[in-house]
Design an enzyme around this catalytic site. Structure first.
Site, PDB file in Angstrom:
ATOM      1  N   ASP A 101       0.848  -1.184   0.000  1.00 29.12           N
ATOM      2  CA  ASP A 101       0.000   0.000   0.000  1.00 29.12           C
ATOM      3  C   ASP A 101       0.901   1.258   0.000  1.00 29.12           C
ATOM      4  OD1 ASP A 101      -2.978   0.958   0.439  1.00 29.12           O
ATOM      5  OD2 ASP A 101      -1.848   1.988   1.993  1.00 29.12           O
ATOM      6  N   TYR A 208      -2.220  11.390   2.082  1.00 33.80           N
ATOM      7  CA  TYR A 208      -3.130  11.531   0.938  1.00 33.80           C
ATOM      8  C   TYR A 208      -3.264  12.989   0.508  1.00 33.80           C
ATOM      9  CZ  TYR A 208      -4.476   6.702   1.738  1.00 33.80           C
ATOM     10  OH  TYR A 208      -4.460   5.339   1.875  1.00 33.80           O
ATOM     11  N   HIS A 264      -6.990  -6.735  -0.615  1.00 33.07           N
ATOM     12  CA  HIS A 264      -5.893  -5.773  -0.517  1.00 33.07           C
ATOM     13  C   HIS A 264      -4.937  -6.108   0.636  1.00 33.07           C
ATOM     14  CE1 HIS A 264      -4.003  -1.806  -0.846  1.00 33.07           C
ATOM     15  NE2 HIS A 264      -4.177  -1.636   0.452  1.00 33.07           N
TER      16      HIS A 264
END
Length: 282
Positions: A101, A208, A264
């Protein structure tokens, strides 16, 4: 959970990072993603400590690592220098780097910045940055990555994530996982406690908020000359499998292992298979 590793801290790039370590030998360094911390690698550390110095860090802003104030502290250039400082601070010049990730995004960027410091690169469920950029031009990937855009809003994500004892965190793990038994109640509590530490939530979301200025998208990428393995859980609802297609254009020595019926959270959901593929590669 009985811990077989030790905890320590290392000063790098102006901050202190917490890490766990076990074993001796060549360095294998693990970088976690969001919304995790070193604990994501609990099923890899003992395996690779058999013949390596296995180290899993808390990225800056996470868990017991420092949480510098301000958005600018959470740019890719800082993350890359953090990793360089960890490798050198542990007394090594090279390592095998494993990232999942956000940790995978950092690992990709580190490999381009300092290829001479890597023996092998292993990426779990994070596409090459060029492929992710291409994906964002399609209809499907922006819908899957909706949270990246939502996280740009000041304050609101922090407020919503904390609601109902971080219920959204539990939903992120158990909701996405194919094998729900991969996460115990204790595991979920570990993640909640790490994210609830003072300053951690805003720090982790700041990754982010800088993503589009941070080397995740938009750069021109050459061909990487580091042997690279990608491991991909095929049921990833956040990142489409199609983002892996064509990665060999950007990596001279590239191989990929797909894991069906896996989400994931690949190294936690299918640890034995992930460990097998990593060991075969290194």
């Amino acid at each position: 959970m009985i811990e077989t590793w030790t905890h320590d801290r290392i000063f790098t790039n102006g901050i202190n990072l917490h890490y766990i370590t076990q074993g001796e030998g060549d360095l294998i360094l693990f970088l976690h993603g969001f919304p995790e911390f070193w604990y994501s690698w609990r099923k890899q550390i003992p395996e690779f400590a058999k013949d390596h110095k296995a180290v899993a860090i808390d990225l800056r802003g996470y868990n017991d690592s420092d949480k510098p104030a301000g958005n600018d502290a959470y740019r890719m250039s800082e993350f890359v220098e953090d990793v360089k400082g960890v490798i050198e601070g542990l007394g090594y010049q090279r390592c095998t780097l494993v990232g999942h990730d956000w940790g995978g995004a950092i690992a990709w960027n580190f490999a381009y910045a300092y290829p001479q410091m890597l023996d092998k690169l292993i990426i779990l469920n994070l596409p090459h940055p060029a492929k992710f950029s291409q994906g964002l031009t399609t209809p499907q990937q922006p819908l899957k990555s909706w949270y990246v855009f939502f996280f740009q809003v000041p304050g609101v994500p922090e407020f919503l994530i904390q609601l109902n004892d971080y219920k959204v965190l539990e939903s992120a793990f158990l909701g996405m996982a194919v094998n729900k038994n991969a996460f115990t109640k204790e595991d979920i509590e570990q993640y909640k406690n790490a994210l609830a530490k003072r300053g951690a939530l805003t720090a982790t979301i700041n990754y982010y908020r800088n993503a589009f200025q941070s080397g995740i998208v938009g750069k021109n990428w050459g061909v990487l000359n580091v042997p690279t393995l990608m491991i991909w859980g095929e049921e990833d609802t956040a990142l489409g499998k199609e983002l892996t297609y064509g990665t060999e254009q950007y990596v001279k020595d590239f191989r990929i292992r797909y894991i069906p019926k896996c989400s994931h959270w690949v190294q936690q959901e299918q640890p034995e298979l992930v460990n097998q593929y990593i060991r075969e590669f290194i």
